[in-house]
Enzyme design. Structure first.
Site, PDB file in Angstrom:
ATOM      1  N   ARG A 247      43.679  95.441  -5.220  1.00  0.00           N
ATOM      2  CA  ARG A 247      42.929  94.671  -6.215  1.00  0.00           C
ATOM      3  C   ARG A 247      43.340  95.173  -7.593  1.00  0.00           C
ATOM      4  NH1 ARG A 247      42.280  91.416  -2.901  1.00  0.00           N
ATOM      5  NH2 ARG A 247      40.350  90.556  -2.048  1.00  0.00           N
TER       6      ARG A 247
ATOM      7  N   GLU B  14      42.883  88.122 -13.195  1.00  0.00           N
ATOM      8  CA  GLU B  14      43.765  87.164 -12.535  1.00  0.00           C
ATOM      9  C   GLU B  14      43.324  85.754 -12.906  1.00  0.00           C
ATOM     10  OE1 GLU B  14      44.127  87.742  -8.310  1.00  0.00           O
ATOM     11  OE2 GLU B  14      44.763  89.806  -8.554  1.00  0.00           O
TER      12      GLU B  14
ATOM     13  N   HIS C  42      49.510  87.394  -6.750  1.00  0.00           N
ATOM     14  CA  HIS C  42      48.593  87.657  -5.610  1.00  0.00           C
ATOM     15  C   HIS C  42      49.007  86.852  -4.365  1.00  0.00           C
ATOM     16  CE1 HIS C  42      44.207  89.032  -4.672  1.00  0.00           C
ATOM     17  NE2 HIS C  42      44.970  89.071  -3.589  1.00  0.00           N
TER      18      HIS C  42
HETATM   19  C1  DGY Z   1      42.575  89.595   0.750  1.00  0.00           C
HETATM   20  O1  DGY Z   1      42.485  88.989   1.832  1.00  0.00           O
HETATM   21  O2  DGY Z   1      41.679  90.306   0.297  1.00  0.00           O
HETATM   22  C2  DGY Z   1      43.853  89.431   0.020  1.00  0.00           C
HETATM   23  O3  DGY Z   1      43.814  89.930  -1.252  1.00  0.00           O
HETATM   24  C3  DGY Z   1      44.328  87.987   0.045  1.00  0.00           C
HETATM   25  O4  DGY Z   1      45.703  88.033  -0.020  1.00  0.00           O
END
Ligand code: DGY
Length: 322
Positions: A235, A264, A283
């Site tokens: 993240r 983002e 992402h």
């Molecule tokens: C998640 O599933 O948390 C991912 O970041 C998506 O790619």
């Protein structure tokens, strides 16, 4: 009998949509960009389930707007920092996620980023396209070695394990920092400071929590080796962007790659975009065809179990069953 009503915040891969349609009366946000907050608040009253994406904030206000018949929030992601878990648990609402499904796709992508930054692949490709390729030379575009290098994994859950497995094929030494985790694939547990000091590659695999927010800050960069490469597929908020900018601009570390940013999408005036030793992707670590299809199936299974009042195949807040 009337099918239960559900709100789906984005169009999912077809198999998932079909499953929902078979069992529910669904309302789906049709656009690629996320629904606005107002849109969510308008659509949720009366639904039994919400299927959300990581871009959708599902907090107490949304739960209250939905009403007391809301039984389940199913997130189409393994991470669930977009959902107020405490508020859901207090209301007895089950929250589901998709762990396990995107492990390999994410580890593949994180490893690809390590190779891309370490071996300077983007820079090399740019050299060719801009007409600067003049000859073969002993010192041209030298990058990092992988055999014998140390990979530090911050977080050693499923994706951390998948990284260690890949690293063992590259004959790398692997350290991990994760209080609760068991050793696997010859990886050795290390204190975070040791990992930061000894790693040539550092890859982040922890969830975003109050403890991991800006975990990688100026003091962390100060401990890193000058050839270190930082990879973030977890993240964005785990890395302090101002500290990252300074570390890369001043060549405190060799390079970095981010698949996730704070915020983002990253605004086009972000100073991070000026840096030539940083790769930023939008992402997409889990963005492979089969992974996204399987995520949809898992998220829908969670949704359907929740609206039937059955235990979710993957539940984030099992306390609601106690
Ligand atoms: C998640 O599933 O948390 C991912 O970041 C998506 O790619």
């Amino acid at each position: 009998m009337q099918k239960p009503r559900v709100y789906i915040t984005r169009v999912l891969p077809a198999k998932g949509m079909q499953l929902i349609q078979d069992h529910c009366q669904m309302e789906v946000w049709p656009d690629e960009l996320p629904p606005s907050r107002e849109e969510i608040l308008t659509r949720v009253p009366g639904v039994a389930g919400i299927l959300s994406l990581l871009t959708d904030k599902i907090d107490a206000e949304v739960m209250k707007a939905a009403g007391s018949q809301l039984r389940v929030i199913s997130n189409y992601a393994v991470g669930y920092n977009n959902i107020d878990i405490k508020a859901a648990t207090e209301r007895g609402i089950a929250v589901g996620n998709t762990p396990g499904i995107l492990t390999d796709a994410t580890a593949d992508f994180a490893f690809a980023l390590m190779l891309t930054v370490g071996r300077r692949i983007l820079e090399a490709a740019r050299t060719v396209r801009s007409g600067q390729w003049q000859t073969w030379g002993p010192s041209i575009l030298l990058g990092s070695d992988f055999v014998g290098a140390t990979l530090g994994l911050i977080g050693f859950g499923r994706i951390g394990h998948a990284m260690a497995k890949r690293a063992s094929g590259f004959d790398m030494r692997v350290l991990y920092s994760d209080a609760g985790a068991e050793p696997a694939y010859d990886a050795k547990a290390a204190h975070l400071d040791t990992l930061l000091r000894e790693s040539d590659f550092i890859s982040l695999h922890v969830p975003l929590t109050a403890d991991t927010h800006h975990l990688i800050s100026t003091s962390a960069f100060e401990k890193m080796k000058s050839n270190a490469i930082l990879i973030n597929t977890a993240r964005g908020e785990i890395v302090d962007p101002a500290a990252l900018y300074d570390a890369l601009k001043n060549r405190r570390i060799f390079g970095a790659a981010l698949d996730v940013t704070e915020p983002e999408p990253l605004p086009m005036d972000s100073p991070l975009l000026e840096l030539d030793n940083l790769i930023i992707c939008p992402h997409i670590a889990s963005a492979s065809v089969i992974t996204r299809e399987n995520m949809a199936i898992k998220a829908v299974q969670n949704l359907l179990a929740g609206i039937r009042g059955e235990p979710l195949p993957n539940i984030v807040n099992p306390q609601i069953y106690e």
